[in-house]
Design a protein around this motif. Structure first.
Motif, PDB file in Angstrom:
ATOM      1  N   ALA A  21       0.851  -1.199   0.000  1.00  0.00           N
ATOM      2  CA  ALA A  21       0.000   0.000   0.000  1.00  0.00           C
ATOM      3  C   ALA A  21       0.883   1.244   0.000  1.00  0.00           C
ATOM      4  O   ALA A  21       1.710   1.424   0.901  1.00  0.00           O
ATOM      5  CB  ALA A  21      -0.919   0.009   1.223  1.00  0.00           C
ATOM      6  N   GLY A  22       0.716   2.063  -1.025  1.00  0.00           N
ATOM      7  CA  GLY A  22       1.375   3.366  -1.076  1.00  0.00           C
ATOM      8  C   GLY A  22       0.381   4.426  -0.643  1.00  0.00           C
ATOM      9  O   GLY A  22      -0.777   4.411  -1.069  1.00  0.00           O
ATOM     10  N   THR A  23       0.814   5.330   0.229  1.00  0.00           N
ATOM     11  CA  THR A  23      -0.146   6.259   0.835  1.00  0.00           C
ATOM     12  C   THR A  23       0.286   7.718   0.707  1.00  0.00           C
ATOM     13  O   THR A  23       1.449   8.032   0.468  1.00  0.00           O
ATOM     14  CB  THR A  23      -0.313   5.960   2.346  1.00  0.00           C
ATOM     15  OG1 THR A  23       0.866   6.377   3.057  1.00  0.00           O
ATOM     16  CG2 THR A  23      -0.568   4.483   2.601  1.00  0.00           C
ATOM     17  N   ILE A  24      -0.671   8.585   0.868  1.00  0.00           N
ATOM     18  CA  ILE A  24      -0.448   9.983   1.227  1.00  0.00           C
ATOM     19  C   ILE A  24      -0.601  10.009   2.745  1.00  0.00           C
ATOM     20  O   ILE A  24      -1.603   9.536   3.270  1.00  0.00           O
ATOM     21  CB  ILE A  24      -1.494  10.898   0.559  1.00  0.00           C
ATOM     22  CG1 ILE A  24      -1.393  10.795  -0.978  1.00  0.00           C
ATOM     23  CG2 ILE A  24      -1.328  12.344   1.009  1.00  0.00           C
ATOM     24  CD1 ILE A  24      -2.513  11.526  -1.715  1.00  0.00           C
ATOM     25  N   SER A  25       0.421  10.305   3.519  1.00  0.00           N
ATOM     26  CA  SER A  25       1.488  11.249   3.354  1.00  0.00           C
ATOM     27  C   SER A  25       2.886  10.656   3.167  1.00  0.00           C
ATOM     28  O   SER A  25       3.849  11.171   3.709  1.00  0.00           O
ATOM     29  CB  SER A  25       1.526  12.139   4.582  1.00  0.00           C
ATOM     30  OG  SER A  25       1.562  11.315   5.754  1.00  0.00           O
ATOM     31  N   GLY A  26       2.975   9.640   2.339  1.00  0.00           N
ATOM     32  CA  GLY A  26       4.293   9.151   1.946  1.00  0.00           C
ATOM     33  C   GLY A  26       4.720   7.856   2.597  1.00  0.00           C
ATOM     34  O   GLY A  26       5.830   7.394   2.350  1.00  0.00           O
ATOM     35  N   GLY A  27       3.877   7.260   3.415  1.00  0.00           N
ATOM     36  CA  GLY A  27       4.229   5.994   4.045  1.00  0.00           C
ATOM     37  C   GLY A  27       3.992   4.821   3.107  1.00  0.00           C
ATOM     38  O   GLY A  27       3.023   4.806   2.350  1.00  0.00           O
ATOM     39  N   LEU A  28       4.907   3.850   3.183  1.00  0.00           N
ATOM     40  CA  LEU A  28       4.744   2.597   2.443  1.00  0.00           C
ATOM     41  C   LEU A  28       4.477   1.487   3.457  1.00  0.00           C
ATOM     42  O   LEU A  28       5.120   1.434   4.514  1.00  0.00           O
ATOM     43  CB  LEU A  28       6.014   2.290   1.648  1.00  0.00           C
ATOM     44  CG  LEU A  28       6.012   0.957   0.883  1.00  0.00           C
ATOM     45  CD1 LEU A  28       4.990   0.970  -0.247  1.00  0.00           C
ATOM     46  CD2 LEU A  28       7.417   0.656   0.331  1.00  0.00           C
ATOM     47  N   PHE A  29       3.547   0.614   3.109  1.00  0.00           N
ATOM     48  CA  PHE A  29       3.147  -0.473   4.013  1.00  0.00           C
ATOM     49  C   PHE A  29       3.102  -1.779   3.230  1.00  0.00           C
ATOM     50  O   PHE A  29       2.767  -1.794   2.044  1.00  0.00           O
ATOM     51  CB  PHE A  29       1.773  -0.174   4.629  1.00  0.00           C
ATOM     52  CG  PHE A  29       1.755   1.087   5.449  1.00  0.00           C
ATOM     53  CD1 PHE A  29       1.947   1.045   6.820  1.00  0.00           C
ATOM     54  CD2 PHE A  29       1.574   2.319   4.836  1.00  0.00           C
ATOM     55  CE1 PHE A  29       1.942   2.214   7.577  1.00  0.00           C
ATOM     56  CE2 PHE A  29       1.573   3.503   5.582  1.00  0.00           C
ATOM     57  CZ  PHE A  29       1.760   3.445   6.953  1.00  0.00           C
ATOM     58  N   ARG A  30       3.428  -2.866   3.930  1.00  0.00           N
ATOM     59  CA  ARG A  30       3.380  -4.192   3.309  1.00  0.00           C
ATOM     60  C   ARG A  30       2.632  -5.147   4.225  1.00  0.00           C
ATOM     61  O   ARG A  30       2.887  -5.179   5.434  1.00  0.00           O
ATOM     62  CB  ARG A  30       4.798  -4.721   3.076  1.00  0.00           C
ATOM     63  CG  ARG A  30       4.846  -5.932   2.147  1.00  0.00           C
ATOM     64  CD  ARG A  30       6.235  -6.541   2.098  1.00  0.00           C
ATOM     65  NE  ARG A  30       6.480  -7.365   3.261  1.00  0.00           N
ATOM     66  CZ  ARG A  30       7.685  -7.540   3.834  1.00  0.00           C
ATOM     67  NH1 ARG A  30       8.740  -6.920   3.357  1.00  0.00           N
ATOM     68  NH2 ARG A  30       7.812  -8.307   4.891  1.00  0.00           N
ATOM     69  N   SER A  31       1.721  -5.911   3.636  1.00  0.00           N
ATOM     70  CA  SER A  31       1.039  -6.968   4.375  1.00  0.00           C
ATOM     71  C   SER A  31       1.478  -8.307   3.806  1.00  0.00           C
ATOM     72  O   SER A  31       1.630  -8.458   2.591  1.00  0.00           O
ATOM     73  CB  SER A  31      -0.477  -6.819   4.239  1.00  0.00           C
ATOM     74  OG  SER A  31      -1.134  -7.929   4.835  1.00  0.00           O
ATOM     75  N   ASP A  32       1.697  -9.271   4.660  1.00  0.00           N
ATOM     76  CA  ASP A  32       2.021 -10.626   4.218  1.00  0.00           C
ATOM     77  C   ASP A  32       0.936 -11.615   4.604  1.00  0.00           C
ATOM     78  O   ASP A  32       1.133 -12.832   4.487  1.00  0.00           O
ATOM     79  CB  ASP A  32       3.381 -11.053   4.787  1.00  0.00           C
ATOM     80  CG  ASP A  32       4.521 -10.258   4.158  1.00  0.00           C
ATOM     81  OD1 ASP A  32       4.582 -10.193   2.912  1.00  0.00           O
ATOM     82  OD2 ASP A  32       5.330  -9.668   4.899  1.00  0.00           O
ATOM     83  N   ASP A  33      -0.199 -11.095   5.075  1.00  0.00           N
ATOM     84  CA  ASP A  33      -1.306 -11.967   5.456  1.00  0.00           C
ATOM     85  C   ASP A  33      -2.634 -11.449   4.901  1.00  0.00           C
ATOM     86  O   ASP A  33      -3.643 -11.408   5.604  1.00  0.00           O
ATOM     87  CB  ASP A  33      -1.361 -12.129   6.973  1.00  0.00           C
ATOM     88  CG  ASP A  33      -1.505 -10.786   7.696  1.00  0.00           C
ATOM     89  OD1 ASP A  33      -1.607  -9.737   7.005  1.00  0.00           O
ATOM     90  OD2 ASP A  33      -1.527 -10.780   8.937  1.00  0.00           O
ATOM     91  N   ALA A  34      -2.585 -11.074   3.626  1.00  0.00           N
ATOM     92  CA  ALA A  34      -3.810 -10.669   2.914  1.00  0.00           C
ATOM     93  C   ALA A  34      -4.539  -9.520   3.602  1.00  0.00           C
ATOM     94  O   ALA A  34      -5.767  -9.493   3.672  1.00  0.00           O
ATOM     95  CB  ALA A  34      -4.737 -11.869   2.731  1.00  0.00           C
ATOM     96  N   GLY A  35      -3.772  -8.560   4.112  1.00  0.00           N
ATOM     97  CA  GLY A  35      -4.381  -7.393   4.728  1.00  0.00           C
ATOM     98  C   GLY A  35      -4.831  -7.605   6.163  1.00  0.00           C
ATOM     99  O   GLY A  35      -5.462  -6.729   6.749  1.00  0.00           O
ATOM    100  N   GLY A  36      -4.473  -8.742   6.746  1.00  0.00           N
ATOM    101  CA  GLY A  36      -4.820  -8.979   8.149  1.00  0.00           C
ATOM    102  C   GLY A  36      -4.018  -8.099   9.087  1.00  0.00           C
ATOM    103  O   GLY A  36      -4.472  -7.759  10.190  1.00  0.00           O
TER     104      GLY A  36
END
Lengths: 89, 364
Positions: free
Chosen positions: B110-125
């Motif tokens: 997930a790329g977001t405003i205000s610039g944070g990057l996030f990664r899920s390895d459990d289908a968004g859990g």
């Protein structure tokens, strides 16, 4: 004990019955109400604990002034309303 | 070819399908709510939709049954900001600007405003905040372009090696990782920003790359619609060259690249930065088939004008065949092509302003 009532618009997403909770500030009262309800907490507060930009809180009809710290005082018997501000579009 | 298009709008997610009678709205989810990003995982069939609710913040929903039932999942969120830390950007997610599946089961970026990057390895859990990128000193140089804060809008996961990801930031340049986000390299050499002071013109840290896409079969090749022109990279974003043949103008937001032919790409130009409408009030698609040496300007089936539709960066897409394309506009028009962009047809509906769309089986 202060009473807390949430906007009816939240009923779209989850049940939000009126609650009673201890606390001498809005922060303390909301922390007590939302402690076991992370989902509702995320609808009202952002991840830093501030009131979401287009939400507002009234305590006995007075609008909250400290939107980040939620330090506004609450007395036993006060009524706390958590509402959405009006926005356009 | 894909017979299903997912359209995220200012007021809901529209599931548009092709039947014997043509393309039509099959289902609407989240009616009334702003949908900022949508993704379908080809490995599981799950569909994810990110909402940016005006009052209640960023939400993420997932369906495992094609939209019959949706489950709310935790939304990406920053960790608590350390007390006393000075930071030019808020530690809050204002919107999920892009969602991409990660090529391995359960992985989602997930790329977001205000610039944070996030990664899920459990289908968004659950979500991991990619601190390694946020902690890069260059991140403090990022700034918002159009939005109040910088945002990550493009995520190109290498289909051969899922640990390799290239991302684009407005305004923060082109970044790549080869280890699923443990470490980062700043690319973008050759891209320039005319609107900056001369000494910052070539600074890769502040480039306003509006959109970056990769060719699925040749993922070394990336195409970029930048704030002041079109650029192409053949080394996965490190070095770029400007494509000057683009017409009728070089400004725009959207770009799509053919899934198997890295020389073929589509754009939807607008006049310029300070006038974001189609040139002469005519909505056209610019297509190259020769790597940007020349462009066709296509209007068949598109409004003759006056038309003031703008196509946002996530609102032009191509399916896995490379023949079927779709685009959606800020004024709620949807157009589809079934012949590689030669001819277009309008969906018989006026939708709310369109933020994003994608075919259910496209390749990224």
């Amino acid at each position: 004990m202060p009473k807390v009532q949430f906007t009816g618009q939240l009923q779209r997403f989850m049940a939000v019955p009126m609650a009673e909770a201890e606390g001498a500030t809005v922060r303390a009262v909301l922390d007590n109400v939302l402690r076991d309800n992370a989902r509702l907490r995320g609808y009202v507060l952002d991840e830093q604990g501030a009131l979401r930009k287009h939400m507002t809180v009234f305590v006995n009809g007075r609008m909250l002034t400290d939107r980040a710290g939620l330090s506004d005082a609450v007395a036993p018997g006060d009524e706390v309303y958590v509402l959405q501000a009006l926005s356009g579009g | 070819m894909s017979d299903r298009l997912l359209v995220g709008t200012r007021k809901g997610l529209f599931d548009i399908r092709r039947s014997a009678g043509g393309w039509g709205i099959h289902k609407v989810s989240f009616l009334g709510d702003p949908v900022s990003a949508v993704a379908r995982d080809p490995l599981s069939g799950a569909i994810y939709a990110a909402l940016a609710l005006g009052h209640f913040g960023v939400k993420l929903w997932m369906t495992a049954d094609d939209g019959n039932t949706w489950l709310e999942r935790p939304a990406p969120a920053f960790p608590p900001k350390p007390d006393g830390l000075e930071d030019p950007h808020p530690w809050t997610v204002h919107s999920v600007w892009t969602l991409e599946t990660g090529g391995v089961p359960g992985r989602l970026w997930a790329g977001t405003i205000s610039g944070g990057l996030f990664r899920s390895d459990d289908a968004g859990g659950s979500w991991n905040f990619v601190k390694s990128l946020w902690d890069r000193p260059e991140r403090r140089e990022w700034f918002g372009g159009g939005a109040d804060h910088p945002g990550i809008h493009s995520l190109c996961v290498d289909p051969r090696f899922s640990d390799r990801v290239v991302l684009g930031v407005s305004c923060g340049g082109v970044w790549s990782t080869s280890d699923s986000g443990e470490t980062w390299r700043l690319g973008g050499k050759g891209i320039y920003a005319e609107f900056m002071p001369p000494e910052r013109r070539d600074d890769p840290r502040i480039q306003d790359v509006h959109r970056i896409v990769q060719c699925h079969a040749a993922p070394e090749t990336l195409w970029c619609q930048h704030h002041n022109g079109v650029f192409k990279s053949d080394d996965r974003g490190m070095n770029w060259r400007e494509i000057t043949a683009i017409k009728p103008s070089k400004f725009g937001f959207a770009v799509a690249v053919h899934p198997t032919d890295p020389r073929s790409a589509w754009f939807v130009p607008a006049v310029k930065d300070e006038c974001r409408v189609p040139v002469d009030g005519k909505l056209v698609v610019a297509r190259t088939r020769d790597g940007g040496e020349s462009f066709d300007v296509i209007s068949s089936g598109l409004p003759e004008g006056p038309a003031y539709d703008l196509i946002y960066r996530h609102a032009l897409t191509v399916d896995e065949s490379g023949r079927r394309l779709a685009m959606g506009s800020t004024t709620g028009g949807v157009w589809l092509s079934e012949d590689g962009g030669d001819n277009w047809m309008a969906l018989h509906a006026r939708l709310p302003p369109i933020a994003c769309l994608r075919f259910a089986t496209e390749t990224a």
